[in-house]
Design an enzyme around this catalytic site. Structure first.
Site, mmCIF file in Angstrom:
data_model
loop_
_atom_site.group_PDB
_atom_site.id
_atom_site.type_symbol
_atom_site.label_atom_id
_atom_site.label_comp_id
_atom_site.label_asym_id
_atom_site.label_seq_id
_atom_site.Cartn_x
_atom_site.Cartn_y
_atom_site.Cartn_z
ATOM 1 N N ARG A 19 -54.533 -13.112 -33.827
ATOM 2 C CA ARG A 19 -54.605 -13.076 -35.049
ATOM 3 C C ARG A 19 -53.695 -14.348 -35.630
ATOM 4 O O ARG A 19 -54.159 -14.444 -36.705
ATOM 5 C CB ARG A 19 -55.047 -11.573 -35.631
ATOM 6 C CG ARG A 19 -55.344 -11.555 -37.250
ATOM 7 C CD ARG A 19 -55.338 -11.749 -37.694
ATOM 8 N NE ARG A 19 -53.427 -10.274 -37.792
ATOM 9 C CZ ARG A 19 -52.660 -10.551 -39.099
ATOM 10 N NH1 ARG A 19 -52.697 -12.104 -40.056
ATOM 11 N NH2 ARG A 19 -51.652 -9.965 -39.115
ATOM 12 N N ASP A 20 -52.868 -12.706 -36.168
ATOM 13 C CA ASP A 20 -51.392 -13.829 -36.679
ATOM 14 C C ASP A 20 -51.051 -15.178 -36.190
ATOM 15 O O ASP A 20 -50.897 -15.701 -37.777
ATOM 16 C CB ASP A 20 -50.147 -12.631 -36.349
ATOM 17 C CG ASP A 20 -49.394 -12.346 -37.334
ATOM 18 O OD1 ASP A 20 -48.690 -13.734 -38.395
ATOM 19 O OD2 ASP A 20 -48.370 -11.754 -37.884
ATOM 20 N N HIS A 214 -42.195 -5.036 -36.473
ATOM 21 C CA HIS A 214 -43.480 -6.388 -36.275
ATOM 22 C C HIS A 214 -42.531 -7.310 -37.017
ATOM 23 O O HIS A 214 -42.058 -7.075 -38.400
ATOM 24 C CB HIS A 214 -45.071 -6.715 -36.939
ATOM 25 C CG HIS A 214 -45.337 -7.294 -37.002
ATOM 26 N ND1 HIS A 214 -46.934 -7.702 -37.212
ATOM 27 C CD2 HIS A 214 -45.146 -8.359 -37.907
ATOM 28 C CE1 HIS A 214 -47.030 -8.852 -37.346
ATOM 29 N NE2 HIS A 214 -45.866 -9.418 -37.633
ATOM 30 N N HIS A 216 -40.454 -10.661 -37.525
ATOM 31 C CA HIS A 216 -40.465 -12.338 -37.493
ATOM 32 C C HIS A 216 -39.557 -13.236 -37.306
ATOM 33 O O HIS A 216 -38.330 -12.889 -37.519
ATOM 34 C CB HIS A 216 -41.040 -12.892 -39.001
ATOM 35 C CG HIS A 216 -42.393 -12.526 -38.908
ATOM 36 N ND1 HIS A 216 -43.767 -12.745 -39.662
ATOM 37 C CD2 HIS A 216 -43.210 -11.538 -38.506
ATOM 38 C CE1 HIS A 216 -44.654 -13.091 -40.066
ATOM 39 N NE2 HIS A 216 -45.198 -11.724 -38.814
ATOM 40 N N CYS A 247 -45.734 -16.443 -40.908
ATOM 41 C CA CYS A 247 -46.148 -16.165 -42.889
ATOM 42 C C CYS A 247 -45.299 -17.076 -43.026
ATOM 43 O O CYS A 247 -44.703 -18.080 -42.851
ATOM 44 C CB CYS A 247 -45.807 -15.254 -43.325
ATOM 45 S SG CYS A 247 -46.062 -15.082 -45.287
ATOM 46 N N ASN A 256 -43.839 -15.435 -35.508
ATOM 47 C CA ASN A 256 -43.639 -13.897 -34.759
ATOM 48 C C ASN A 256 -42.476 -13.519 -33.949
ATOM 49 O O ASN A 256 -42.553 -14.841 -33.264
ATOM 50 C CB ASN A 256 -44.607 -13.319 -34.025
ATOM 51 C CG ASN A 256 -46.102 -11.980 -35.411
ATOM 52 O OD1 ASN A 256 -45.413 -11.946 -36.755
ATOM 53 N ND2 ASN A 256 -46.582 -13.187 -35.598
#
Ligand code: ZN
Length: 311
Positions: A19-20, A214, A216, A247, A256
């Site tokens: 997903r991310d 979470h 990054h 992002c 990530n």
């Protein structure tokens, strides 16, 4: 080797690459490739996978096939499948596939400007809407994770006060979220801040709420922040195979923390993850072949440490 006195002996990891990762990669990956990769990841020993997101296809075309992916994957029954939903509409779309997933992720930003740009709502508007979304998901028998973006700093506003972040977390937990993830969306967190954050979050939110980190790797501090989170009492992490994702702000930022790097570090520290690093590296290699380019993961490049070398 044994874990340090103050560190947990095992941690939970949620793989968020599908997903991310896929959401933020320039390529749109073929559905069959996504399904094959998820099925492969689900056999590495990881117990949680964020499979896709139910967002408007015109907003995130990379995940427009979420429905097909969720329908086609074949993961072992002890692997929890989660889907991200941005709002009530997204949840209703997801619920049409109830039975094909186990957890729902909802999200908002701790800072007003990031939330406005991301979901076009004030933080309070998001909290009110998500409260209803969480209640509906829990009613449907789903476990809910609430993700708070910009928990450690905002690219538009700078400092985000911890008291503000924890107050948001409290409201989400009170609405029924079983898990709160604090996301360092653009890699602004440092280890001292992270350790203090998790110590205070655990004291404020209590033992009933699972706290997740979470991170990054935007500025290369992701794994340092993991150690700090462990020291602060956190035992749940999210990471992405191949260091995918992240992002789009700032442009060109890395993703990530890589699952392979996280698992390698934790195992070297004597902390169990349940994940077979060799199998995970095989999955990352397959992903690299699909994307046809190098990935950011260090362990994928260097290989696992061989302590028997030279004997
Ligand atoms: Zn992320």
């Amino acid at each position: 080797m044994t874990a340090g006195r103050h560190l947990p002996h095992c941690v939970a990891i949620r793989e968020v690459g599908p997903r991310d990762g896929f959401q933020n990669e320039p390529e749109t990956i073929a559905t069959a490739d996504k399904v094959a990769l998820i099925d492969r990841l689900a056999r590495t020993g990881v117990k949680r996978i964020e499979v896709t997101s139910f967002v408007r296809a015109d907003v995130i075309p990379q995940l427009a096939d979420g429905r097909e992916v969720l329908t086609a994957i074949d993961v072992p029954h002890d692997v929890s499948r989660s889907v991200l939903v941005p709002n009530a509409r997204g949840l209703e779309d997801a619920l049409e596939l109830l039975g094909r997933f186990d957890e729902v992720g909802v999200f908002l930003s701790a800072s007003e400007q990031h939330n406005r740009r991301n979901v076009n709502r004030t933080v309070d508007e998001s909290l009110r809407e998500l409260s209803a979304v969480i209640a509906r998901a829990v009613d449907a028998g789903l476990r809910v994770e609430a993700i708070i973006s910009t928990s450690f700093g905002c690219p538009y506003e700078g400092v985000v006060e911890r008291a503000r972040v924890l107050a948001i977390a409290r409201r989400l937990a009170d609405s029924g979220a079983a898990e709160i993830a604090f996301a360092d969306t653009t890699g602004m967190a440092n280890p001292v801040q992270v350790r203090d954050h998790f110590e205070e979050a655990a004291a404020t939110l209590g033992a009933d709420v699972q706290l997740t980190a979470h991170f990054h790797n935007t500025r290369g501090q992701g794994l340092a922040n993991v150690l700090a989170a462990l020291e602060g009492g956190c035992a749940s992490f999210e990471s992405s195979v191949g260091e995918l994702g992240g992002c789009p702000v700032p442009a060109g930022a890395t993703g990530n923390i890589a699952s392979e790097d996280l698992v390698s570090m934790l195992h070297e520290m004597g902390i169990e993850t349940g994940i077979d690093l060799a199998a995970l590296l095989d999955a990352a290699t397959a992903l690299r072949t699909v994307l046809g380019r190098p990935l950011g993961s260090h362990t994928l490049v260097a290989g696992p440490i061989d302590w028997k070398a030279g004997r």
